[in-house]
Each structure stands twice: as structure tokens, then as C-alpha cells.
Design a protein around this motif. Structure first.
Motif, PDB file in Angstrom:
ATOM      1  N   LEU A 171       4.103   0.203  -0.528  1.00 32.93           N
ATOM      2  CA  LEU A 171       3.295  -0.837  -1.166  1.00 32.93           C
ATOM      3  C   LEU A 171       3.099  -0.560  -2.653  1.00 32.93           C
ATOM      4  O   LEU A 171       3.109  -1.474  -3.468  1.00 32.93           O
ATOM      5  CB  LEU A 171       1.937  -0.947  -0.460  1.00 32.93           C
ATOM      6  CG  LEU A 171       1.991  -1.518   0.962  1.00 32.93           C
ATOM      7  CD1 LEU A 171       0.652  -1.324   1.668  1.00 32.93           C
ATOM      8  CD2 LEU A 171       2.379  -2.991   0.947  1.00 32.93           C
ATOM      9  N   ARG A 172       2.937   0.709  -3.003  1.00 33.41           N
ATOM     10  CA  ARG A 172       2.821   1.056  -4.408  1.00 33.41           C
ATOM     11  C   ARG A 172       4.115   0.725  -5.151  1.00 33.41           C
ATOM     12  O   ARG A 172       4.087   0.228  -6.282  1.00 33.41           O
ATOM     13  CB  ARG A 172       2.494   2.549  -4.549  1.00 33.41           C
ATOM     14  CG  ARG A 172       1.036   2.882  -4.300  1.00 33.41           C
ATOM     15  CD  ARG A 172       0.780   4.354  -4.449  1.00 33.41           C
ATOM     16  NE  ARG A 172      -0.628   4.681  -4.213  1.00 33.41           N
ATOM     17  CZ  ARG A 172      -1.044   5.851  -3.780  1.00 33.41           C
ATOM     18  NH1 ARG A 172      -0.183   6.818  -3.523  1.00 33.41           N
ATOM     19  NH2 ARG A 172      -2.339   6.081  -3.603  1.00 33.41           N
ATOM     20  N   GLY A 173       5.245   1.013  -4.509  1.00 37.75           N
ATOM     21  CA  GLY A 173       6.532   0.729  -5.130  1.00 37.75           C
ATOM     22  C   GLY A 173       6.740  -0.747  -5.395  1.00 37.75           C
ATOM     23  O   GLY A 173       7.438  -1.129  -6.344  1.00 37.75           O
ATOM     24  N   ARG A 174       6.131  -1.588  -4.556  1.00 41.79           N
ATOM     25  CA  ARG A 174       6.242  -3.033  -4.729  1.00 41.79           C
ATOM     26  C   ARG A 174       5.158  -3.595  -5.645  1.00 41.79           C
ATOM     27  O   ARG A 174       5.135  -4.792  -5.914  1.00 41.79           O
ATOM     28  CB  ARG A 174       6.145  -3.723  -3.359  1.00 41.79           C
ATOM     29  CG  ARG A 174       7.411  -3.619  -2.548  1.00 41.79           C
ATOM     30  CD  ARG A 174       7.184  -4.115  -1.121  1.00 41.79           C
ATOM     31  NE  ARG A 174       6.668  -5.467  -1.040  1.00 41.79           N
ATOM     32  CZ  ARG A 174       7.340  -6.512  -0.532  1.00 41.79           C
ATOM     33  NH1 ARG A 174       8.578  -6.348  -0.121  1.00 41.79           N
ATOM     34  NH2 ARG A 174       6.782  -7.689  -0.450  1.00 41.79           N
ATOM     35  N   GLY A 175       4.252  -2.745  -6.065  1.00 44.51           N
ATOM     36  CA  GLY A 175       3.156  -3.211  -6.911  1.00 44.51           C
ATOM     37  C   GLY A 175       2.103  -3.984  -6.157  1.00 44.51           C
ATOM     38  O   GLY A 175       1.316  -4.732  -6.752  1.00 44.51           O
ATOM     39  N   GLU A 176       2.031  -3.814  -4.829  1.00 44.18           N
ATOM     40  CA  GLU A 176       1.092  -4.568  -4.000  1.00 44.18           C
ATOM     41  C   GLU A 176      -0.191  -3.794  -3.721  1.00 44.18           C
ATOM     42  O   GLU A 176      -1.108  -4.339  -3.103  1.00 44.18           O
ATOM     43  CB  GLU A 176       1.743  -4.960  -2.673  1.00 44.18           C
ATOM     44  CG  GLU A 176       2.872  -5.964  -2.816  1.00 44.18           C
ATOM     45  CD  GLU A 176       3.416  -6.420  -1.475  1.00 44.18           C
ATOM     46  OE1 GLU A 176       2.668  -6.367  -0.480  1.00 44.18           O
ATOM     47  OE2 GLU A 176       4.582  -6.820  -1.413  1.00 44.18           O
ATOM     48  N   LEU A 177      -0.242  -2.537  -4.131  1.00 41.95           N
ATOM     49  CA  LEU A 177      -1.431  -1.734  -3.880  1.00 41.95           C
ATOM     50  C   LEU A 177      -2.082  -1.422  -5.221  1.00 41.95           C
ATOM     51  O   LEU A 177      -1.699  -0.478  -5.915  1.00 41.95           O
ATOM     52  CB  LEU A 177      -1.044  -0.448  -3.138  1.00 41.95           C
ATOM     53  CG  LEU A 177      -2.158   0.295  -2.395  1.00 41.95           C
ATOM     54  CD1 LEU A 177      -2.807  -0.608  -1.358  1.00 41.95           C
ATOM     55  CD2 LEU A 177      -1.612   1.552  -1.748  1.00 41.95           C
ATOM     56  N   LYS A 178      -3.055  -2.227  -5.562  1.00 45.90           N
ATOM     57  CA  LYS A 178      -3.700  -2.098  -6.878  1.00 45.90           C
ATOM     58  C   LYS A 178      -4.792  -1.044  -6.869  1.00 45.90           C
ATOM     59  O   LYS A 178      -5.202  -0.556  -7.918  1.00 45.90           O
ATOM     60  CB  LYS A 178      -4.306  -3.444  -7.292  1.00 45.90           C
ATOM     61  CG  LYS A 178      -3.324  -4.610  -7.255  1.00 45.90           C
ATOM     62  CD  LYS A 178      -2.150  -4.405  -8.200  1.00 45.90           C
ATOM     63  CE  LYS A 178      -1.227  -5.616  -8.208  1.00 45.90           C
ATOM     64  NZ  LYS A 178      -0.036  -5.404  -9.055  1.00 45.90           N
ATOM     65  N   LYS A 179      -5.261  -0.692  -5.677  1.00 44.79           N
ATOM     66  CA  LYS A 179      -6.378   0.240  -5.556  1.00 44.79           C
ATOM     67  C   LYS A 179      -5.941   1.434  -4.720  1.00 44.79           C
ATOM     68  O   LYS A 179      -5.256   1.281  -3.714  1.00 44.79           O
ATOM     69  CB  LYS A 179      -7.562  -0.472  -4.892  1.00 44.79           C
ATOM     70  CG  LYS A 179      -8.772   0.405  -4.654  1.00 44.79           C
ATOM     71  CD  LYS A 179      -9.857  -0.395  -3.944  1.00 44.79           C
ATOM     72  CE  LYS A 179     -11.059   0.483  -3.619  1.00 44.79           C
ATOM     73  NZ  LYS A 179     -12.098  -0.270  -2.873  1.00 44.79           N
ATOM     74  N   ASP A 180      -6.328   2.621  -5.144  1.00 45.48           N
ATOM     75  CA  ASP A 180      -6.005   3.821  -4.376  1.00 45.48           C
ATOM     76  C   ASP A 180      -6.769   3.820  -3.057  1.00 45.48           C
ATOM     77  O   ASP A 180      -7.933   3.405  -2.991  1.00 45.48           O
ATOM     78  CB  ASP A 180      -6.373   5.081  -5.165  1.00 45.48           C
ATOM     79  CG  ASP A 180      -5.393   5.358  -6.292  1.00 45.48           C
ATOM     80  OD1 ASP A 180      -4.254   4.865  -6.209  1.00 45.48           O
ATOM     81  OD2 ASP A 180      -5.771   6.050  -7.258  1.00 45.48           O
TER      82      ASP A 180
END
Length: 345
Positions: free
Chosen positions: A316-325
Motif C-alpha cells: 500500500l505504501r508503494g502505491r501511495g495509498e497509505l498516507k498514515k503510518d
């Protein structure tokens, strides 16, 4: 009105009682799942799946849930919808692909995963199929092509995205591949008719399509990852705080049901499923259940592993879909699983 029960237990110290009371007072959320002091909710609302038996339903039928009863309120249309219903209090528990759980928790939903309920193994997997003679032979060939799947933003799209990236496609190229929602029962037909270029198929739909011939796999989630647990059952955090004994009994029962399904001859499991479907009287077609092979859960008793979530956090981070840790302790707990002690987890 929710059904409650007074659990028998040893005398609790004043400090412990105050701690429990404070948790109950602080908890918030939908569903009014709390009960009076000393009692806990034991009727749990949930959504089912047509022609299928969930681990929770199996646990109830096997008598593993003790005083807990399940109240079916309808069938879910997807995992993300199912856990959203739990988050809003429309149901008391739901299950979904772990990537969907991560996104919902990151968005602020007060839920926590408590047990794995489905996964991938050599018998239970999703294959991505193309027609024989198709020019599609590699990930590069998928650029501009339609890939049919049951829902977006869940297991099937995540696996597709992982495959594309592992095969060297750039972020821009990945965006040009077109995941397309197609009802599962229509996916094979859509592939053969040329309405989609690739079909994600699993279970009876995969087996029947392969029997008819004319298609072959491009890749599968099992080929990518091997055996792994892919989805978890979630409860609201306020439900857990107000109903710790119910939570423990529920997780214990589902864990034991998963192990029963693993260790019991397949024919006996399928026969039990057919009986459950008959008894619940929802006028369902039992054809699909005859082809059941496994729940695919990797961990003993549905124990959750860190990698069940970290894999999808990275995705999700790689796709830019996880804005919050997000931290793992916010996502899941094995606290209530009886196999935690046995495995040292």
C-alpha cells in the motif's frame, strides 16, 4: 435486544474491576454491544456468503462457541464491505483481505483483527487465466488489458499489482493495466467472450473452467507467495473491551473449527457443510460446497503472523495509498487465540 450472559469466574480484585469499568466507560462505537456490569453480549450479528460456510458458522455448528449464538443479518458483497459493517456497528464481526483491514484502520476505524479465516495454499488459490492462443504471455503484455475480478481494492487487485511490479513494470505501466469488476459467476464467460483479457478464478469456478478447457494460467497468488493467511476477522475495539470473555470464546471456537477442518477427512467436512447449509434454510445452491478443499489458513488455529500484514503495508505504501503510518499492535492481536500458548506466539 442483545442477549447477555453472566460468565462464571473467580473473584476479581477491586483494581481489576475498576480497570474493566474504565474501559467500558471509555469505549465508543456503534451497535450498543455493551451489557450491564458483570454480563456480556453473546448474540453476535454477522453477514454470511451464499453457498459457503464460514469458520464462525462451522464453529457454531460444532458447538465450539459455548453460550455464543450467531445472528445472520444477510450476505456480504465483499470483504471491504463486511469489515465496514463491523466498524460502523451494523454487525459485530466481519472479515476481509488484510490489505483492506490496514486501510480501514489507517482511516481511523476502531477495529482490530483477532484471527485469520482464509488464505492461500496448494488447494485454495486464485489463478489469473488467459484463453489458449492469447498473445498475453508475460506481465508486459497486460498493459492496456482488462483483468476481471470480483472487487477492487482487495486481495485480487493486490496480487495483480504485486505480480506486475515483481515482473519489472514501472509505476506508470502498472497504472495502464485495467482491473475490471465482473461478478464471479460471469468471469469465465466474460473471458471466453473476449470482454476481458484475463480472468481471476478460484475454487469451483476455476476447477469447472479448467475442466471445460481452452484456458491456461498466467500466474497465481500461490505461485507468488506460497502458503499464507490472507484475511482476518475483525471486531470493534469497544466490543473487545466490553466483552473480553465473549471475545475469547469466539476466537477460541473459530480457532478450533479451523483445526477441525484441517484434520478431518475432506468428505466429512463437506458433508458437514451441506448439513449446515440445509439447516439454515436460506434456499442456497449447494453445488459449490462440494468442491471445497480448504480454508487455506496457514497459521495453527488461525494465528496471525506479522508478515500477514507487513507484506500489504509495504504494498500500500508503494502505491501511495497509505498516507498514515500504522503499527502492528493497532492492527491485530493473538491475545485471545488458544494456540498462542501452544506455539509460543
Amino acid at each position: 435486544m442483545f442477549r447477555t450472559i453472566r460468565w462464571k469466574s473467580k473473584t476479581v480484585g477491586v483494581a481489576s474491576l475498576l480497570a474493566v469499568t474504565a474501559l467500558a466507560a471509555a469505549a465508543c462505537g456503534g451497535g450498543n454491544s455493551g451489557a450491564s456490569a458483570g454480563s456480556e453480549q453473546t448474540e453476535l450479528r454477522y453477514q454470511g456468503s451464499v453457498g459457503q460456510v464460514t469458520p464462525a458458522e462451522l464453529a457454531a455448528d460444532l458447538g465450539y462457541l459455548g453460550p455464543i449464538t450467531l445472528k445472520w443479518i444477510g450476505n456480504t458483497i465483499s470483504g471491504p464491505q463486511d469489515i465496514q459493517a463491523a466498524a460502523t456497528g451494523d454487525t459485530d464481526f466481519g472479515g476481509a483481505f488484510n490489505g483492506a483491514v490496514i486501510k480501514l484502520v489507517a482511516a481511523g476505524a476502531p477495529i482490530k483483527a483477532v484471527i485469520s479465516y482464509y488464505g492461500v495454499d496448494k488447494d485454495s488459490y486464485i489463478g489469473y487465466y488467459v484463453r489458449d492462443g492469447s498473445p498475453i504471455t508475460s506481465a508486459k503484455d497486460l498493459i492496456g488489458k482488462k483483468i476481471g475480478m470480483n472487487t477492487l481494492g482487495a486481495h485480487l487487485e493486490a496480487v495483480l499489482d504485486t505480480y506486475l511490479r515483481q515482473q519489472g513494470l514501472s509505476a506508470d505501466e502498472v497504472k495502464q493495466v485495467v482491473p475490471t469488476v465482473v461478478p464471479p459467476v460471469n468471469t469465465e464467460q466474460a473471458l471466453r467472450a473476449g470482454q476481458i483479457d484475463v480472468a481471476a478464478l478460484g475454487g469451483i469456478l476455476r476447477d469447472k473452467a479448467l475442466e471445460r478447457g481452452g484456458i491456461h494460467p498466467l500466474f497465481s497468488d500461490f505461485a507468488l507467495y506460497g502458503t499464507f493467511s490472507a484475511g482476518t476477522v475483525v471486531l470493534r475495539k469497544d466490543f473487545i473491551a466490553k466483552n473480553p470473555r465473549t471475545t475469547k470464546q469466539f476466537v477460541d471456537g473459530v480457532a478450533r473449527a479451523l483445526e477441525w477442518a484441517k484434520t478431518t477427512p475432506r468428505a466429512e467436512v463437506v458433508a458437514r457443510f451441506e448439513q449446515i447449509i440445509d439447516k439454515r434454510g436460506r434456499q442456497e445452491d449447494k453445488t459449490a460446497i462440494k468442491f471445497w478443499k480448504s480454508y487455506g489458513v496457514a497459521g495453527q488455529g488461525g494465528l496471525i503472523q506479522d508478515t500477514d500484514f507487513t507484506r500489504w503495508i509495504d504494498f500500500l505504501r508503494g502505491r501511495g495509498e497509505l498516507k498514515k503510518d500504522v503499527v502492528l499492535t493497532d492492527l491485530y492481536t493473538n491475545e485471545f487465540n488458544p494456540f498462542r500458548t501452544a506455539t509460543g506466539s
